[in-house]
Design an enzyme around this catalytic site. Structure first.
Site, short mmCIF file in Angstrom:
data_model
loop_
_atom_site.label_atom_id
_atom_site.label_comp_id
_atom_site.label_asym_id
_atom_site.label_seq_id
_atom_site.Cartn_x
_atom_site.Cartn_y
_atom_site.Cartn_z
N SER A 139 0.76 -1.18 0.04
CA SER A 139 0.03 0.01 -0.06
C SER A 139 0.79 1.33 -0.14
O SER A 139 1.97 1.20 0.47
CB SER A 139 -0.87 0.08 1.24
N TYR A 152 -1.04 0.07 10.29
CA TYR A 152 -1.51 -0.67 9.19
C TYR A 152 -0.41 -0.51 8.24
O TYR A 152 0.10 -1.38 7.59
CB TYR A 152 -2.95 0.06 8.54
#
Lengths: 246, 477
Positions: A139, A152
Site C-alpha cells: 500500500s 496498518y
C-alpha cells in the site's frame, strides 16, 4: 498464465482475476466463504473464452495450517501454478487499532507474518519449477510512517521490504516479483467515502497490474498519480512529518 | 485537512478475502469520515435533479438489501425512480454485485447478479456471438434496472420488452425473505416486478436468455424523411421487414417539414456482409465540465438539428455500423447530461396508440413544437403489443421521446402533454419521468389497480418506496 489469486472474490482481486480469465489465462481462487468462492469461480468460468473451469479452495489468512493444503489444491487444479497473487489483507483505522490490542495483533499477523508465510510456501514451489510471478498488494501507506495509517502502514511496509528482498534474491532464479501499492481505489471497502481526485477504479487497477506482470515490473503505484505523491512524501523531512497529519 | 487524512488513510487495498474477520473493524472504517466528507449528500437521476440521500455500496446484495427501501443500479433513469423518498431511507446500490453466475452456450441462458451492466455483457459476449435480447438506448444500465423498467429497444415491435426474455428472478421481499419468481413460480409477483420500478422487492439475481447474433456488426439502412406523416408511414413499412427500427426527428421544424427526420432500420449483419475485423472498442470521451444553462438554447438546438438532418446527405444510405454506434450513439460522450447545465433536464416519453391514428401523432408533434423551447432531437419508434408486466410501458403504437431542460414552465408543459396523451389512450414511461401528476398517471394507466393490489399483497406496509412512488402512487414520504 496459471494464476492463483488470494482474495480474488472481491474488489481489486476480483478485477484482476477477471482480466486474466477473459484473456484466456487459467485462474484458481483462494479465500474464505464457500458460497462466495463458488460464485466467483462461476463468474470467471463464464468470462473465460474457452469456459475453462476455475477452481477454488478455502484459505484463511488467519489460519496458516490451511496454507499447504490450499496450495496443493491449486497446484493439482492448475497442474502447477506459475503466478501467485495476493490482494487479501485486513484493514482497520488507526483509532480502531489503538483502541483494541487484539485487533492490532490480528492485523499485523495477517498482513505481515501470515502473508509472508503463505508467500514463502508459494515462492518455494515457483522457484523449484524454474520461476514464476509473485504479486502482492502492499500500500502507499507503507512508504512512510504516517500518523493516520501508523500500524496498518507498518504491516504493509514489512511486506514491501520482503518483496524487494525476494526480487533481489531470486530474480536470477526466474522469480518475477511485483509489489503493488494502491492509493485510493473505489471498492466496496472505500464505499461511503468521498473519493479524492485521481481515485482509481478496480478495473483500471487490474489492467495496470496485469500489464506490469506481463512486463516484469517490480513496483507499481496505482493509480499512477500516487507515484508522484509518494515521491514527495518520501522526501519530506521528519520535522515536517511530525507536524502534518498526512 | 481532516477529510484528506481520512482518504489517505483509506488509500489501501481491499480487505478482500476476509469479510467476516474484518467485521469488527468495519464500523470505524466508514462512519466518521463518511459523514464529514459530504455535508448534505445527494443522489441524482440522469436528468441531474438532486434529492437528499445516500447510497450504500457493496458486493453482497443479500446483505446489502436488508432493511433497504430502494435499490439503485447505475442511476440512468432520468427522473426520481432511483431516488429515495426520504434522505434517511436506505438505498442499496447494486453496481458492485456484478458476477455472472451461469452462462450456457448451448441455450444462451445467463444468470447473473443484478448489478451486472450491459457494458460488461456486450464487451464479453458480442465477440462471442451473443447479445442481449433487448437493449435500451444506453449500455450503462444494470440487469436489475432493465427488469425494473422492463426496458424496450429498437426491436420492440418484434421481440417485446426485456421482461419477456427473463426466466427467473431472485428477490428480497419487503418482509426480508428471499424468494425466486418467474413466469410460472409466483407469477403475480414476477409480473408486478417486471416494469414495477423496483417497488415489489429488491432484485438480487436475474436469469434471462441471450440471443445468438450472426456477426459483431449491424447492417443499417437509413433514410432522410421530409415530414412526420412520411415518417410514421416509413416506420410502419419497415416494421414487418426489419427486426430493428427507430429514428430521430427534428421537433423544432414546423409547417410542411414538421417532424422531418432520419429513419433507421437495422439487423445483425450476415457473416458474408461482415467480412471485416470486429469493431474496435471506441475511445470514450467525457463532457469534462457542466455547460452553463444558456449553452443549449433555441438557436443552438435549431442549429444542431439542422446540421444533424443535413449530415445525412443522401436520401438513402446503407452499410455496416458497429453495435455501439447503432444502439448507443449518445454513450459516445460520457456524462453528456452535463450539457443541459445546472438546471437539469427531464425526458418526456409517451406512447400514442395506433388506434388513435397518425393524426394524433401529428397533433402531438405540433404540441411539442409549440412548447418546444430548446429541445434538440427527439426519438420516434413504433411499439408492438403491450407486455405482461403490470406497469410495462410500451403498447401498440408510436413512442415519442424528447429531452426538455427544466424551466419554470416544465410542470405546465408536462401537464399539457399528459392531458393530450390521456385523450389518445396513451401513457408515459415512468423511467424517464419526474413531473407527471398522480391523477394523470391514474387516468392513463388502467392496470394501476392491479399493480397496487400486488404491492398491497407483497409489501402491505410500503417499506419499498422511492421519491417517484411518493409522487405517483401516493406513498407516504
Amino acid at each position: 498464465m496459471k494464476a492463483v489469486i488470494v482474495g480474488g472474490t472481491s474488489g481489486m482481486g476480483r478485477a484482476i482475476a477477471r482480466r486474466l480469465a477473459e484473456r484466456g489465462d487459467s485462474t484458481f481462487l483462494l479465500g474464505i466463504g464457500d458460497d462466495d468462492l463458488a460464485r466467483s469461480a462461476a463468474d470467471l468460468q463464464s468470462r473465460h473464452p474457452q469456459r475453462a473451469d476455475t477452481g477454488s479452495a478455502i484459505c484463511d489468512l488467519e489460519r496458516p495450517e490451511q496454507f499447504a493444503g490450499a496450495l496443493d489444491a491449486a497446484d493439482n487444479a492448475l497442474h502447477g501454478f506459475d503466478a501467485f497473487i495476493v490482494t487479501a489483507a485486513m484493514f482497520a483505522t488507526q483509532e480502531a487499532l489503538e483502541a483494541d490490542i487484539e485487533l492490532t495483533r490480528r492485523l499485523v499477523t495477517v498482513n505481515y507474518a501470515n502473508t509472508v508465510v503463505l508467500c514463502e510456501l508459494a515462492r518455494k514451489r515457483l522457484v523449484a519449477r524454474g520461476g514464476g510471478r509473485l504479486v502482492v498488494f502492499s500500500s502507499v501507506a507503507g512508504d512512510r510512517g504516517r500518523k493516520p495509517v501508523a500500524i496498518y502502514g507498518s504491516s504493509k511496509a514489512g511486506i514491501a521490504t520482503y518483496l524487494e528482498a525476494m526480487d533481489h534474491k531470486f530474480h536470477a532464479a526466474g522469480l518475477s516479483v511485483l509489489c503493488v501499492k494502491p492509493g485510493f481505489v473505489k471498492t466496496a471497502m472505500t464505499a461511503g467515502l468521498t473519493p479524492p481526485p485521481f481515485a482509481g477504479e478496480p478495473d483500471d487497477v487490474a489492467k495496470t497490474v496485469v500489464r506490469a506482470m506481463d512486463r516484469g515490473k517490480p513496483v507499481l503505484y496505482v493509480p499512477g498519480m500516487w507515484a508522484l505523491v509518494m515521491l514527495v512524501i518520501r522526501w519530506l523531512p521528519r520535522f515536517v512529518m511530525r507536524r502534518i497529519n498526512f | 485537512m481532516a477529510n484528506h487524512d481520512a482518504r489517505a488513510a483509506h488509500g489501501i487495498p481491499q480487505a478482500s478475502s476476509r469479510p467476516s474477520s474484518d467485521a469488527g473493524a468495519r464500523p470505524a472504517v466508514v462512519a466518521p469520515s463518511a459523514v464529514s466528507a459530504a455535508d448534505t449528500p445527494v443522489l441524482m437521476g440522469w436528468g441531474r435533479l438532486p434529492a437528499p440521500g445516500r447510497e450504500v455500496l457493496g458486493e453482497d446484495l443479500v446483505k446489502l438489501t436488508k432493511g433497504a427501501a430502494l435499490t439503485r443500479g447505475l442511476g440512468r433513469s432520468y427522473g426520481d425512480s432511483s431516488l429515495p423518498a426520504r434522505a434517511d431511507d436506505k438505498v442499496a446500490a447494486t453496481r458492485m454485485a456484478n458476477r455472472i453466475l451461469r452462462f450456457d452456450p448451448a441455450t444462451g441462458v445467463m444468470r447473473a447478479e443484478a448489478g451486472l451492466s450491459l457494458v460488461e455483457i456486450n464487451r464479453i459476449f458480442i465477440p462471442r456471438g451473443w447479445f442481449s435480447p433487448v437493449t435500451p438506448g444506453t449500455k450503462f444500465v444494470t440487469l436489475g434496472g432493465m427488469v425494473a423498467s422492463d426496458i424496450h429497444g429498437k426491436n420492440h415491435h418484434r421481440d417485446g420488452c426485456f421482461g419477456e426474455h427473463v426466466r427467473s428472478l431472485k428477490m428480497r421481499l419487503a418482509d426480508d425473505s428471499v424468494v425466486e419468481c418467474g413466469p410460472t413460480a409466483l407469477p403475480d409477483l414476477f409480473y408486478a416486478t417486471v416494469g414495477g420500478m423496483g417497488l415489489l422487492g429488491h432484485i438480487l439475481e436475474v436469469e434471462f436468455v441471450l440471443r445468438p447474433i450472426s456477426s459483431p456488426w449491424v447492417w443499417l439502412e437509413s433514410e432522410r424523411v421530409g415530414n412526420i406523416a412520411e415518417y410514421v408511414a416509413g416506420l410502419n413499412r419497415a416494421a414487418p421487414v426489419w427486426p430493428m427500427t427507430m429514428g430521430w426527428i427534428d421537433c423544432l421544424s414546423s409547417g410542411a417539414s414538421l417532424g422531418r427526420g432520419i429513419l433507421m432500420a437495422g439487423r445483425w449483419a450476415t457473416p458474408d456482409e461482415a467480412k471485416i475485423p470486429p469493431p474496435r472498442e471506441r475511445l470514450q470521451v467525457s463532457l469534462p465540465v457542466e455547460l452553463p444553462n444558456w449553452a443549449l438554447n433555441p438557436v443552438t438546438a435549431r442549429l444542431f438539428n439542422t446540421l444533424f438532418y443535413w449530415k445525412h446527405m443522401d436520401h438513402h444510405a446503407a452499410g455496416l455500423v458497429a453495435p455501439d454506434a447503432f444502439f448507443y450513439p449518445l454513450d459516445a460522450i460520457l456524462e453528456w447530461n452535463r450539457g443541459y447545465g445546472p438546471r437539469g433536464f427531464t425526458q418526456y416519453q409517451c406512447v400514442i396508440p395506433r388506434r388513435a391514428g397518425v393524426e394524433a401523432v401529428i397533433e402531438f408533434m405540433k404540441l411539442l413544437t409549440k412548447f418546444g423551447g430548446a429541445s434538440p432531437l427527439c426519438v420516434i419508434k413504433d411499439c408492438g403489443p403491450e407486455g405482461k408486466g403490470l406497469l410495462s410501458f410500451p403498447l401498440e403504437g408510436t413512442s415519442i421521446a424528447v429531452d426538455m431542460a427544466v424551466s419554470p414552465t416544465i410542470q405546465h408543459i408536462v401537464d399539457r402533454l399528459n392531458e393530450f396523451v390521456i385523450a389518445t389512450g396513451g401513457r408515459i414511461y415512468l423511467t424517464k419521468d419526474r413531473f407527471t401528476r398522480a391523477d394523470h398517471f391514474r387516468a392513463m394507466e388502467p392496470r394501476l389497480d392491479a399493480f397496487l393490489a400486488a404491492r398491497e399483497k407483497w409489501d402491505p406496509q410500503r417499506r419499498l418506496r422511492s421519491a417517484q412512488s411518493v409522487r405517483v402512487f401516493g406513498d407516504r414520504a
